[in-house]
Write an enzyme that holds these catalytic residues in place. Structure first.
Site, short mmCIF file in Angstrom:
data_model
loop_
_atom_site.label_atom_id
_atom_site.label_comp_id
_atom_site.label_asym_id
_atom_site.label_seq_id
_atom_site.Cartn_x
_atom_site.Cartn_y
_atom_site.Cartn_z
CD1 TRP A 97 86.67 43.35 13.98
CD2 TRP A 97 85.52 44.49 12.43
NE1 TRP A 97 86.71 44.68 14.32
CE2 TRP A 97 86.01 45.41 13.39
CE3 TRP A 97 84.77 44.97 11.36
CZ2 TRP A 97 85.78 46.77 13.32
CZ3 TRP A 97 84.53 46.34 11.29
CH2 TRP A 97 85.04 47.22 12.26
CG ASP A 122 92.77 51.13 22.72
OD1 ASP A 122 93.35 50.73 21.69
OD2 ASP A 122 91.89 50.48 23.29
CE LYS A 172 90.92 47.03 23.70
NZ LYS A 172 90.32 48.27 23.16
CD1 TRP A 173 97.23 39.67 24.23
CD2 TRP A 173 98.72 40.12 25.82
NE1 TRP A 173 98.37 38.97 23.95
CE2 TRP A 173 99.31 39.22 24.91
CE3 TRP A 173 99.47 40.54 26.93
CZ2 TRP A 173 100.60 38.73 25.07
CZ3 TRP A 173 100.76 40.05 27.08
CH2 TRP A 173 101.32 39.15 26.15
CG ASP A 174 93.86 44.57 20.10
OD1 ASP A 174 93.22 43.58 19.70
OD2 ASP A 174 93.59 45.73 19.76
CG MET A 175 96.45 38.20 18.55
SD MET A 175 95.77 37.40 17.09
CE MET A 175 96.93 36.10 16.84
CG ASN A 176 93.99 44.45 16.29
OD1 ASN A 176 92.79 44.29 16.44
ND2 ASN A 176 94.71 45.24 17.05
CB CYS A 181 91.20 42.95 23.03
SG CYS A 181 90.64 43.87 21.59
CG ASP A 240 87.07 46.21 17.57
OD1 ASP A 240 87.32 46.18 18.78
OD2 ASP A 240 87.95 46.21 16.69
C1 DGJ Z 1 91.23 46.56 18.00
C2 DGJ Z 1 90.51 46.67 19.31
O1 DGJ Z 1 89.48 45.77 19.38
C3 DGJ Z 1 90.08 48.10 19.52
O2 DGJ Z 1 89.30 48.21 20.66
C4 DGJ Z 1 91.32 48.94 19.62
O3 DGJ Z 1 92.04 48.57 20.75
C5 DGJ Z 1 92.15 48.77 18.35
N1 DGJ Z 1 92.39 47.40 18.04
C6 DGJ Z 1 93.46 49.49 18.50
O4 DGJ Z 1 94.30 49.27 17.45
#
Ligand code: DGJ
Length: 767
Positions: free
Chosen positions: A189, A353, A461-465, A511, A533
């Protein structure tokens, strides 16, 4: 073009050729992959290995497969290398012998439920296992214009009993004995795409078992001849249209030949009678012109055959994103004010966001509940989007639909929708939804359709954390658990297919905490990816350099953020943050209303400049140019050679520096170009107490006098103007203005701080 004479198959692109044939006994023998040769006969020169060296084995036709270059390696029959296919038959045996059956020329062929590159000409070669009713179909697609070959495989069980598939790779490339290196892209990351070059010996891998293509190791990799470099030498590159775990292997056998395989990660698939299973599509390219040659083939390939739809060739808007400006603390008033300041600097899109949905106070709440938070956005999303639009900018929104928070209404209603056991390692306080279940996929599609259909949203913006920790689905029987990770990806693709078709003009940006799912599979649905990020310009120039080997800058989200930077606390000049982000899809990750008036003006000029050169900066061909240690120089050139731009970035400023020329790439040698540089004037505060050397009155650092001097004293900025031929810029190079390096400052001096840069522009002179 595909030639299929006498059981010899030749796949020709503009500059390359890939050739294989069937042996007398019907084994597919790989002949060649390299520069295109003048005559078809030129390809059929490789020997079938009939002798039996030492204690190696012979098959029934007397062929020693241990060192035979092949198209589809299997287990058993003397081939000891990593196979393309590994199956388990009803008796528990794995030995497998596929022989040529026939070939076809299908019009449209792609793996079921997975994306495929658009266009090209396809060859399907069908092999049959000698003693079982099991068929292996190999699909080759030739993308002549970009010198790329696509490949994937399908297994069909035509027998009466179940077969277990332990491995089904997408592509295999056997290279003759030689000295090679593997170049892969590894990281974590905020540290994505570190370029790692290793001597190829024994077995090396590039892989991810994270359930996503991952920032740990990107699916893109290259194998090159030992001496190859940026502009010379043989390089073979591979990539995969797949977003889950992946596996690439590079193996040197006992005789020095190399087997490369690539496909999806760990698999155990129950193949019932009558069923088939597909591997994702992979792509490969060859260049005799080093890594630069690979990039000049892969970039147009991605632009023309991977990215598709409304946004394929459209210039992307300059955006302002709320994340680093507000984090979770969003409100209707703040978003409208951000939209207003976004408009005032010339941005075209405001992205709201994380933090906007019901109960989302921090990262442990509300994922899954996709309605606006009534406290933060009392008028709802539709009214917010409308008001944002009234400020003169489009409205974009962040979502993370594959996830579920334990503290959410969705979890209360469907605790069984979590992928994996309840007792599992969790990431960012959230669980992954079980996309192997059709009802979960339906929920995601319906809730996203409600969000997108309910307000004027132009961008998502389709995120996946998080990554997958326990690829287990309570909805699947025990014998199908080895399919869960792949079924998750199939579920995701079905969701993305439906949503992107339903909202074709919405700009989707993929994302996954930045670059944790940066792959060709996602790019088939979403034309751009938030690359990292990490918005620190110094780190970004390194990260974007890594991506540039396999991906064009038209798919890379790159934002200017505040200083000190939120990930590194490093201070970098605003011009550098822009110069690095400008060779990508520009955005601002800050609140412009917090900037001083001179910085606001600088940002306004940046956006104006970017818009004026946007086609070149977003869609020009990118080149990595040579420099000394501690600096990098990247250029983009227009397809017609009429203009170019380039950023020269220096990590650490040196006193009394060497005078090193910069060498360009990609300019037309015959054309004449006028070079100009883009800079900003130095400030009195840049000099600290050294300002007293010039000043008639004493200036103390941080004093009102310094502030006043900084405001009113205009210092001359460095400017470079040169006219020369493209050939001169490329071969003789050009010298940037002499930098300040400890003594003497005058008009022409280039004031370079650490992490500083200059952006250059080349325009063709037609007179
Ligand atoms: C991770 C993304 O990469 C960031 O840019 C932001 O959108 C955060 N998540 C939000 O939780």
């Amino acid at each position: 073009m595909i030639l299929t004479e006498n059981k010899i198959f030749i796949l020709e692109t503009n500059r390359t050729a890939y050739a294989f044939k069937t042996t007398e006994g019907g084994v597919l023998q790989h002949l060649y992959y390299g520069r295109r040769l003048p005559r078809p006969e030129d390809y059929n020169s490789a020997p079938v290995i009939l002798n039996q060296p030492g204690n190696a084995l012979l098959d029934g036709d007397g062929v020693c497969r241990e060192d035979l270059l092949q198209e589809a390696g299997t287990v058993g029959w003397g081939d000891l290398r990593a196979p393309l296919v590994d199956v388990e038959f009803p008796d528990g045996g794995r030995s497998c012998d596929f022989r040529f059956s026939h070939f076809e020329r299908p019009e449209n062929a792609g793996p079921a439920g997975m994306p495929a590159a658009v266009g090209g000409e396809t060859l399907k070669v069908v092999l049959k296992e000698r003693t079982h009713d099991l068929y292996l179909e190999l699909y080759y697609t030739v993308f002549e214009d970009t010198d790329v070959i696509g490949r994937w495989s399908r297994l069909i069980n035509d027998g009466a009993e179940t077969v277990w598939v332990n491995r089904l790779m997408s592509q295999q490339l056997d290279l003759p004995a030689g000295a090679y290196d593997l170049v892969s892209f590894r990281g974590a990351w905020a540290r994505e795409m570190d370029t790692v070059r290793q001597t190829l010996a024994g077995e090396l891998r590039w892989s991810s078992e994270a359930g996503v293509s991952s920032n740990r190791c990107n699916p893109f990799a290259m194998v090159c001849r030992r001496g190859a470099g940026e502009e010379h030498g043989d390089v073979w590159a591979m990539n995969l249209l797949y977003s889950g775990s992946h596996l690439g292997t590079a193996q040197v056998n006992a005789y020095g030949s190399v087997r490369l395989t690539q496909g999806m990660g760990p698999l155990r698939w129950q193949l019932l009678p009558g069923d088939s299973v597909d591997a994702p599509q992979a792509v490969t390219t060859y260049s005799a012109e080093g890594f630069g040659g690979v990039s000049r083939q892969m970039h147009p390939f991605v632009r023309r055959h991977i990215v598709r739809g409304y946004w394929q060739d459209r210039e992307r808007p300059v955006l302002v994103n709320s994340w680093e400006a507000f984090y979770f603390k969003v409100s209707h008033r703040k978003v409208i004010s951000l939209a207003r300041s976004a408009k005032s600097i010339g941005a075209e899109l405001l992205v709201l966001d994380d933090g906007w949905f019901k109960g989302r106070v921090d990262d442990s709440h509300a994922l899954g509940d996709w309605t606006a938070d009534p406290k933060k956005l009392p008028d709802g999303l539709a009214a917010l989007a409308r008001e944002v639009n009234e400020q003169g900018v489009k409205f974009g929104l962040w979502v993370e639909p594959e996830m579920i928070s334990e503290q959410s209404e969705l979890f209360a209603a469907h605790p069984d929708w979590v992928l994996g056991h309840r007792d599992q390692a969790i990431g960012r306080n959230q669980y992954v939804l079980d996309l192997t279940r059709p009802e979960v996929c339906r929920y995601i599609v319906d809730s996203m359709k409600a969000v997108l259909g309910g307000a004027a949203i132009s961008y998502i913006k389709w995120d996946m954390n998080r990554i997958l920790s326990d690829a287990f689905s309570p909805a699947l029987p025990p014998e199908r658990q080895g399919e869960a990770a792949h079924r998750y990806v199939l579920g995701l693709y079905a969701i993305l297919d439906e949503l992107t078709k339903a909202f074709p003009e919405v700009l989707f940006e993929s994302c996954a905490s930045g670059g944790n799912r940066f792959d060709l599979g996602m790019l088939c649905y979403m034309p751009q990816v938030w690359a990292s990020d990490n918005t620190d310009a110094a780190c970004r120039s390194h990260i974007q350099w890594g991506y540039s080997y396999g991906y064009p800058q038209s798919v890379l989200g790159c934002h200017v953020s505040d200083s000190p930077n939120h990930q590194t606390l490093r201070r970098t000049p605003l011009r550098s943050r822009f110069n690095v982000a400008a060779l990508g899809l520009l955005g601002y990750e800050l609140d412009p209303s917090e900037l001083s008036s001179d910085k606001t003006e600088e940002v306004r000029e940046q956006i104006e400049f970017y818009k004026a050169h946007r086609r070149l900066l977003q869609f020009g061909q990118l080149h990595r140019c040579p420099t000394g240690e501690g600096e990098c120089f990247t250029m983009v050139t227009a397809p017609d050679g009429a203009e170019a731009a380039g950023t020269h970035f220096v990590w650490e400023n040196q006193p009394n520096p060497k005078s090193v020329p910069l060498y360009c790439r990609g300019l037309d040698g015959e054309k004449t170009y006028h070079l100009t540089s883009r800079s900003t004037p130095p400030r009195v505060t840049d000099f600290g107490s050294l300002a007293n050397y010039m000043s008639p009155i004493r200036i103390r650092s941080g004093s009102l006098v310094e502030k006043a001097a900084d405001k009113f004293v205009k210092m001359p900025q460095d400017e470079l103007e040169l006219t020369a031929s493209g050939a001169a810029f490329c071969h003789r190079g050009f010298y940037p203005v002499q930098p300040f390096g400890g003594t003497g400052f005058n008009g022409p001096t280039r004031l370079m701080r650490d992490f500083d840069s200059r952006l250059y522009l080349w325009a063709e002179e037609t007179e």
